[in-house]
Design a protein around this motif. Structure first.
Motif, mmCIF file in Angstrom:
data_model
loop_
_atom_site.group_PDB
_atom_site.id
_atom_site.type_symbol
_atom_site.label_atom_id
_atom_site.label_comp_id
_atom_site.label_asym_id
_atom_site.label_seq_id
_atom_site.Cartn_x
_atom_site.Cartn_y
_atom_site.Cartn_z
ATOM 1 N N ASP A 707 -6.586 8.793 1.047
ATOM 2 C CA ASP A 707 -7.549 9.321 0.078
ATOM 3 C C ASP A 707 -8.679 8.318 -0.134
ATOM 4 O OD1 ASP A 707 -6.136 11.674 -0.319
ATOM 5 O OD2 ASP A 707 -4.861 10.780 -1.875
ATOM 6 N N TRP A 710 -12.740 6.973 -4.494
ATOM 7 C CA TRP A 710 -13.172 7.677 -5.697
ATOM 8 C C TRP A 710 -12.221 8.801 -6.111
ATOM 9 C CZ3 TRP A 710 -16.168 7.439 -1.213
ATOM 10 C CH2 TRP A 710 -16.066 8.558 -0.365
ATOM 11 N N SER A 711 -11.094 8.970 -5.394
ATOM 12 C CA SER A 711 -10.143 10.021 -5.758
ATOM 13 C C SER A 711 -9.202 9.520 -6.846
ATOM 14 C CB SER A 711 -9.347 10.455 -4.523
ATOM 15 O OG SER A 711 -8.515 9.409 -4.080
ATOM 16 N N ASP A 712 -8.340 10.428 -7.332
ATOM 17 C CA ASP A 712 -7.371 10.060 -8.374
ATOM 18 C C ASP A 712 -6.284 9.145 -7.824
ATOM 19 O OD1 ASP A 712 -8.780 11.629 -10.156
ATOM 20 O OD2 ASP A 712 -7.539 13.413 -9.761
ATOM 21 N N THR A 713 -5.994 9.250 -6.538
ATOM 22 C CA THR A 713 -4.975 8.398 -5.887
ATOM 23 C C THR A 713 -5.643 7.629 -4.747
ATOM 24 O OG1 THR A 713 -4.367 10.246 -4.461
ATOM 25 C CG2 THR A 713 -3.058 9.921 -6.469
ATOM 26 N N PRO A 714 -6.433 6.613 -5.087
ATOM 27 C CA PRO A 714 -7.185 5.911 -4.036
ATOM 28 C C PRO A 714 -6.257 5.206 -3.043
ATOM 29 C CG PRO A 714 -7.314 4.711 -6.105
ATOM 30 C CD PRO A 714 -6.642 6.009 -6.409
ATOM 31 N N GLU A 716 -4.089 6.174 -1.064
ATOM 32 C CA GLU A 716 -2.760 6.711 -0.778
ATOM 33 C C GLU A 716 -2.852 7.668 0.409
ATOM 34 O OE1 GLU A 716 0.062 5.857 -2.172
ATOM 35 O OE2 GLU A 716 -0.922 4.449 -3.559
ATOM 36 N N SER A 718 -3.001 10.822 2.519
ATOM 37 C CA SER A 718 -3.546 12.127 2.154
ATOM 38 C C SER A 718 -2.639 13.259 2.623
ATOM 39 C CB SER A 718 -4.940 12.292 2.766
ATOM 40 O OG SER A 718 -4.858 12.239 4.182
#
Length: 808
Positions: A707, A710-714, A716, A718
């Motif tokens: 990911d 800027w995602s919620d789970t940087p 990690e 995908s």
């Protein structure tokens, strides 16, 4: 060793002994007291040498006495011209030959002749077609008749084919005509020399590389075991021809489609302007993806749609090769009268697993760990050299750093593999000697198994690392994995590790074949021969060449060390051809070119460089077939993982059917790259020259499915990562089961025994029973004529009962 009729000449080591040392065989040796002026250490050394010489002589005398008890006759050759060497002629009387032949169940030809009626038209057609490829040895004509053979029995030796002299029975085989010359030693010597000359001209010559081997003549001169090796090598080389052709077609397909390959075009397109993250800490800076254009195009040559087809083809090819060899082996057994041969060696006392474990399993495990440590050392070399070159080289040279490191590391791996092969071979022999096997066959099988494990691990551990581990345990930018403190684990190029795997396979395969063939099999024997000849004065050597007998001249040849090194070389090559063929489709072609030379090289070595080996009877290639079959099964699994995890075949397939907006591979390269915020570098790991590209970089890309920052789970994994992983595992399971099912079907479809051979074996058994019954009826009739008195009814009943049982 030289065979003259039924005499065997064996070399003996001779020692000059004083009168005191001669008395030791009759009386107990008294300690030798050195004179006062003599050096005590020198005297003790001489005493040890005397004891060693006496021990050797006593062992030799005991061995000769055992031979006499077996009924053999011996004659010591006097007046040998070779210093330190004596010869002993061993003669086997007729009774001893008959006894041993009956004990060995040696099949002998009889006077009964029967016709071979099956497939004559096909055989004649094939003979005409392959006539230019046949060697001119006088035994290529298809025979329409065959002498009936049966296990030798002293009670029925009157049925033997050779009726002109008893000595013919154990000299010539069933393929020799009945009008043979008398078995005079001079005549037999000339026949052997003639056979050797034919082998030299029609077998050990590089100019006839395109012709078949005279396997029948090889078997007559060297024995069944050597004949089977060269027959197997010939079948393997022939089967490599279709594999090489298909491999070249797959490679040419990659060359023809490289310009139309969308992922390669996207990598080479400068308009994409993709900035990649540094490949090492501090010394390396950001780089453009377009600089990997050459690697991406080269990877397509070996990683394309035809790769899967070629992997399936090679799995079926391995099965076809094994089945073809079994049929060829059975045909040779029938022609050589080996169908009923049984190896009489059996080990009375077998070691248990508990006995074997302390002896060698711990050491073998330690040797495998040594191999892993060597691979780890080469990994550290690649990482450190790449970092050093980035720090000291100019920007124009940095584009070639990866190729330089790959090539030099592969060459270092090759040198280590060749050196450790010799070390592991010596260790395997030492471990086998420690076990004290009871028979030669048991010793050979244990030695082969240990040597195979060590040399197989030595040759394939670097390749397995590149295929399945490199680039998968590196971490990610900002959170890399380190070894030895500050060395970051190496990662694959953007196109994957398949290209590096191909380079490693190519250098290892070609290097081992060229160096081992040219240096070990040609250079070392010639060097040893030259050293042996240098010990003799030139004038004295010319005189010896004129006066020495043939067996004395043969003593200057190299000793025969067995077929295990030859088999082992080909088994490792078979592993290179089958295990990772999905990443290197040109491997069958290189193997074919090597084997065409290897056959003639080995032939010339056997004919001109080595002493004639003791003929050994065998009906198969032994444990080597089991190893070949195991490798062919493992190859299916390995190629499934190579296609699934090492190449980009599955990611391309998943993207095309799940994520592509138009069902093509447009956008695939961008789909495989994740984003990294350069501000998240760990302190001390950011590039020393961040403006290397001429502009400030805020976000760089790296190959992984994670990911974005800027995602919620940087950073990690995908959803695409898990979807591709599931597809990869599913492909491995489906590929493995489908290909193995197809291989088993081919194995079941092709019978192990050719139909015509099965018919002839059944016919021969019936003819043997008929011949014996005819002889028994003739014997009964002759007894009746000599004694016309009526026989008791019970005796007649017993005879008919035995006759019925024999007929059944």
């Amino acid at each position: 060793r030289e065979t003259k009729g039924r005499k065997t000449v064996m070399p003996q080591s001779t020692h000059k002994q004083s009168s005191k040392s001669c008395l030791c065989c009759r009386f107990k040796r008294e300690p030798k007291i050195p004179p006062a002026h003599e050096d005590p250490e020198l005297a003790a050394q001489e005493q040890r040498l005397d004891y060693h010489a006496d021990d050797q002589r006593l062992r030799r005398e005991e061995f000769e006495e055992n031979l006499r008890e077996m009924g053999l006759e011996m004659e010591k050759e006097e007046g040998t011209k070779l210093p330190g060497v004596g010869f002993l002629k061993i003669h086997a009387p007729w009774d001893v030959l008959c006894r041993e032949a009956e004990f060995m169940k040696l099949k002998m030809p009889t006077t009964k002749v029967y016709c071979l009626e099956s497939y004559q038209k096909v055989n004649m057609f094939l003979q005409k077609v392959t006539a230019p490829l046949q060697p001119k040895v006088g035994e290529n004509q298809t025979e329409n008749e065959k002498h009936l053979s049966y296990p030798f029995s002293r009670e029925k030796q009157h049925l033997a084919k050779y009726i002109m002299g008893k000595s013919h029975l154990f000299i010539f085989d069933g393929q020799t005509s009945a009008n043979q010359p008398e078995s005079h030693p001079i005549v037999m010597y000339l026949i052997l020399v003639l056979s050797l000359q034919i082998l030299y001209e029609q077998w050990a010559s590089y100019s006839i590389f395109y012709k078949y081997q005279p396997i029948g003549l090889v078997r007559k001169y060297f024995g069944e075991k050597v004949g089977l090796y060269f027959a197997w090598l010939g079948v393997y080389t022939q089967m490599l021809i279709p594999a090489a052709i298909v491999g070249v077609i797959v490679f040419l397909y990659g060359c023809a489609t490289v310009d139309n390959n969308i992922p390669s075009m996207e990598v080479c397109d400068e308009r994409n302007n993709i900035t990649m993250c540094p490949m090492c800490d501090r010394a390396c800076s950001y780089w453009k993806l377009v600089t990997a254009c050459g690697t991406a195009r080269a990877s397509h040559l070996f990683d394309n749609a035809a790769t899967v087809f070629f992997a399936i083809f090679m799995a079926l090819w391995a099965t076809m090769f094994m089945e073809h060899w079994k049929r060829r082996q059975m045909r040779l057994n029938y022609v050589w009268d080996m169908t009923s041969f049984e190896d009489g060696e059996a080990e009375n006392v077998k070691l248990t697993c508990r006995d074997r474990m302390p002896a060698y399993m711990t050491i073998i495990t330690m040797m495998i760990f040594v191999t892993l440590a060597i691979v780890f050392g080469v990994v550290l070399y690649r990482v450190s050299i790449m970092t050093a070159l980035h720090m000291s080289s100019t920007p124009t040279f940095r584009t070639n750093i990866r190729a330089t490191v790959k090539t030099t590391a592969a060459i270092i791996n090759l040198i280590i593999i060749i050196i450790m092969d010799e070390v592991y071979g010596a260790i395997a022999r030492w471990l086998t000697i420690m076990e004290v096997p009871k028979t030669d066959k048991s010793f050979e099988e244990r030695l082969i198994f240990k040597t195979f494990i060590l040399k197989f691990a030595n040759a394939f551990t670097p390749i397995v690392y590149l295929a399945f581990f490199r680039g998968r345990i590196i971490g990610r930018p900002g959170k890399y994995l380190y070894v030895m403190g500050s060395y970051r684990m190496e990662e694959c190029a953007h196109a994957g590790c398949l290209m590096e795997l191909c380079i490693q396979l190519c250098i290892t395969m070609l290097g081992k074949q060229l160096i081992q063939n040219n240096l070990f099999e040609i250079g070392v024997p010639k060097l040893k021969k030259m050293l042996r000849q240098r010990k003799i004065d030139k004038n004295h050597q010319e005189e010896l060449n004129r006066t020495l007998h043939r067996h004395e001249k043969d003593h200057f040849l190299g000793p025969f060390v067995g077929l295990n090194p030859e088999y082992m070389e080909m088994i490792i090559q078979f592993g290179m051809v089958t295990l990772f063929v999905a990443s290197f489709p040109l491997a069958p072609l290189f193997a074919l070119l090597n084997n065409v030379i290897e056959i003639r090289l080995d032939a010339k070595k056997f004919v001109t460089e080595l002493r004639r080996p003791i003929a050994v009877r065998a009906k198969d290639i032994g444990i080597w077939y089991t190893l070949l079959r195991g490798i062919s099964k493992v190859a299916v699994i390995v190629n499934a993982f190579v296609i699934s995890f090492t190449s980009d075949f599955i990611p391309r397939l998943v993207y095309q059917h799940m994520y592509s907006p138009d069902g093509t591979l447009h956008g695939f390269v961008n789909h495989t790259l994740s984003y990294f915020n350069v501000s998240h570098f760990q302190p001390g790991t950011e590039p020393m020259v961040p403006m290397h590209l001429g502009y400030k970089v805020d976000v760089c890309r790296y190959k992984d499915y994670r990911d974005p920052p800027w995602s919620d789970t940087p950073y990690e994994f995908s959803r695409e990562f898990w979807a591709i992983l599931a597809a990869r595992l599913a492909f491995v399971i489906v590929f493995q089961n489908v290909v193995m099912l197809m291989s088993d079907f081919v194995d079941w479809l092709i019978p192990d025994i050719p139909k015509d051979i099965s018919i002839q074996i059944h016919k021969e058994r019936n003819l043997v029973v008929e011949l014996f019954m005819k002889q028994e009826r003739g014997k009964k009739y002759r007894n009746t004529v000599r004694d016309p008195s009526p026989q008791p009814l019970r005796s007649n009943y017993q005879y008919h009962a035995v006759s019925s049982l024999g007929t059944k």
